[in-house]
Motif scaffolding. Sequence first.
Motif, short mmCIF file in Angstrom:
data_model
loop_
_atom_site.label_atom_id
_atom_site.label_comp_id
_atom_site.label_asym_id
_atom_site.label_seq_id
_atom_site.Cartn_x
_atom_site.Cartn_y
_atom_site.Cartn_z
N GLY A 62 0.79 -1.23 0.00
CA GLY A 62 0.00 0.00 0.00
C GLY A 62 0.82 1.28 0.00
O GLY A 62 0.25 2.37 0.09
N ALA A 63 2.15 1.16 -0.08
CA ALA A 63 2.98 2.38 -0.13
C ALA A 63 2.81 3.05 -1.50
O ALA A 63 2.58 2.37 -2.50
N ASN A 64 2.92 4.38 -1.52
CA ASN A 64 2.84 5.11 -2.78
C ASN A 64 4.18 5.13 -3.49
O ASN A 64 4.25 5.24 -4.71
N ASP A 65 5.26 5.09 -2.70
CA ASP A 65 6.59 5.19 -3.29
C ASP A 65 7.57 4.49 -2.36
O ASP A 65 7.22 4.06 -1.26
N TYR A 66 8.82 4.44 -2.80
CA TYR A 66 9.83 3.64 -2.13
C TYR A 66 11.18 4.30 -2.31
O TYR A 66 11.52 4.74 -3.41
N LEU A 67 11.94 4.46 -1.22
CA LEU A 67 13.31 4.98 -1.33
C LEU A 67 14.25 4.04 -0.60
O LEU A 67 13.96 3.59 0.51
N ALA A 68 15.40 3.71 -1.23
CA ALA A 68 16.38 2.83 -0.61
C ALA A 68 17.40 3.66 0.16
O ALA A 68 17.79 4.73 -0.28
N LYS A 69 17.81 3.17 1.33
CA LYS A 69 18.83 3.84 2.13
C LYS A 69 20.21 3.59 1.51
O LYS A 69 20.42 2.54 0.92
N PRO A 70 21.16 4.51 1.68
CA PRO A 70 21.00 5.79 2.39
C PRO A 70 20.07 6.73 1.65
O PRO A 70 20.20 6.87 0.43
N ILE A 71 19.15 7.34 2.40
CA ILE A 71 18.13 8.18 1.78
C ILE A 71 18.76 9.47 1.26
O ILE A 71 19.37 10.21 2.03
N PRO A 72 18.65 9.75 -0.03
CA PRO A 72 19.15 11.03 -0.55
C PRO A 72 18.19 12.14 -0.08
O PRO A 72 17.02 12.14 -0.46
N LEU A 73 18.70 13.05 0.77
CA LEU A 73 17.81 14.00 1.45
C LEU A 73 17.08 14.91 0.48
O LEU A 73 15.90 15.19 0.64
N LYS A 74 17.79 15.37 -0.55
CA LYS A 74 17.16 16.29 -1.49
C LYS A 74 16.03 15.59 -2.25
O LYS A 74 14.93 16.13 -2.41
N ALA A 75 16.32 14.37 -2.69
CA ALA A 75 15.30 13.61 -3.42
C ALA A 75 14.12 13.30 -2.52
O ALA A 75 12.96 13.29 -2.96
N LEU A 76 14.40 13.07 -1.24
CA LEU A 76 13.32 12.78 -0.28
C LEU A 76 12.36 13.97 -0.20
O LEU A 76 11.14 13.81 -0.29
N VAL A 77 12.94 15.17 -0.03
CA VAL A 77 12.08 16.37 0.10
C VAL A 77 11.31 16.61 -1.21
O VAL A 77 10.14 16.96 -1.18
N GLU A 78 11.97 16.37 -2.35
CA GLU A 78 11.26 16.56 -3.62
C GLU A 78 10.09 15.59 -3.74
O GLU A 78 9.00 15.96 -4.16
N THR A 79 10.32 14.34 -3.31
CA THR A 79 9.24 13.35 -3.36
C THR A 79 8.11 13.75 -2.43
O THR A 79 6.93 13.69 -2.79
N ILE A 80 8.46 14.19 -1.21
CA ILE A 80 7.44 14.61 -0.25
C ILE A 80 6.63 15.76 -0.84
O ILE A 80 5.39 15.76 -0.79
N GLN A 81 7.33 16.75 -1.42
CA GLN A 81 6.62 17.92 -1.94
C GLN A 81 5.71 17.55 -3.11
O GLN A 81 4.62 18.10 -3.24
N GLN A 82 6.15 16.59 -3.93
CA GLN A 82 5.29 16.13 -5.02
C GLN A 82 3.98 15.59 -4.50
O GLN A 82 2.91 15.94 -4.97
N PHE A 83 4.08 14.72 -3.47
CA PHE A 83 2.86 14.12 -2.94
C PHE A 83 1.99 15.16 -2.25
O PHE A 83 0.77 15.14 -2.39
N LEU A 84 2.62 16.09 -1.51
CA LEU A 84 1.83 17.08 -0.79
C LEU A 84 1.18 18.07 -1.74
O LEU A 84 0.06 18.51 -1.52
N SER A 85 1.88 18.42 -2.84
CA SER A 85 1.30 19.42 -3.74
C SER A 85 0.16 18.82 -4.56
O SER A 85 -0.69 19.54 -5.03
N SER A 86 0.13 17.48 -4.70
CA SER A 86 -1.00 16.88 -5.40
C SER A 86 -2.24 16.85 -4.50
O SER A 86 -3.35 16.60 -4.93
N ASN A 87 -2.02 17.14 -3.21
CA ASN A 87 -3.14 17.30 -2.28
C ASN A 87 -3.31 18.80 -2.08
O ASN A 87 -2.55 19.43 -1.38
N SER A 88 -4.31 19.38 -2.70
CA SER A 88 -4.39 20.85 -2.84
C SER A 88 -4.51 21.60 -1.51
O SER A 88 -4.25 22.78 -1.46
N SER A 89 -4.87 20.92 -0.43
CA SER A 89 -5.08 21.64 0.83
C SER A 89 -3.76 21.96 1.51
O SER A 89 -3.71 22.70 2.49
N ILE A 90 -2.64 21.39 1.01
CA ILE A 90 -1.36 21.55 1.69
C ILE A 90 -0.36 22.16 0.72
O ILE A 90 -0.32 21.78 -0.45
N ILE A 91 0.46 23.08 1.22
CA ILE A 91 1.50 23.81 0.46
C ILE A 91 0.90 24.62 -0.69
O ILE A 91 -0.11 24.30 -1.24
#
Length: 208
Positions: free
Chosen positions: A179-208
């Motif tokens: 049921g996960a939407n996405d998957y990141l392998a460690k070591p987690i690339p921090l910049k890519a992590l934030v970009e992925t988070i922002q993608q998911f949050l911006s597709s939810n219009s109530s946030i950001i």
Amino acid sequence: MGLALVRRLVELHQGKVGAASTLGQGSCFTICLPYTLSSSTTSLEPLRSQQFVGGEASPVREPDGCLQLPSGSTVTILPSTRVPNILLAEDNPANVDTLSCYLESRSFQVRVARNGREAIALAQAYPPDLILMDIQMPDIDGLEAIRILRAEPQFATIPIIALTALAMVGDRERCLAAGANDYLAKPIPLKALVETIQQFLSSNSSII
Ligand code: MN
């Protein structure tokens, strides 16, 4: 460990860390962060809506453009908009430190669960905007926690990003099947992590 993290975070922001030490008296650590006033740079928009709250003294601008805070002052960042709420489920303390420090520095609110059972309890108590779920955890592991959360209508569509230490064949499929939407392998690339988070949050219009 703490200093190494500070240095990493400061350098990610193109800043500098300095130290001065006197035997028997103690050590003084300084951080220097570039601070640019610009009306055209949209990436600085969140920073411009925040204010520094210090003691009586004001920050002093150094010739190289860095702000030198008066010693003993405390700094509080006041966000002007609602801060996205991230639930981080992770049992490794070093990863918790790195990820939560970085995400907080990028203006996310982070709640930490140390295993799947805690993650489910925290998600119910404080419904997050997005969940970062480590897969290898004691008690209830990440895959099982994702399945349990997905079975509840409240968490049916919340973005869940799985994090795993073992980049093994089939990992992605197992995470997505749980049921996960996405998957990141460690070591987690921090910049890519934030970009992925922002993608998911911006597709939810109530946030950001
Ligand atoms: Mn783990």
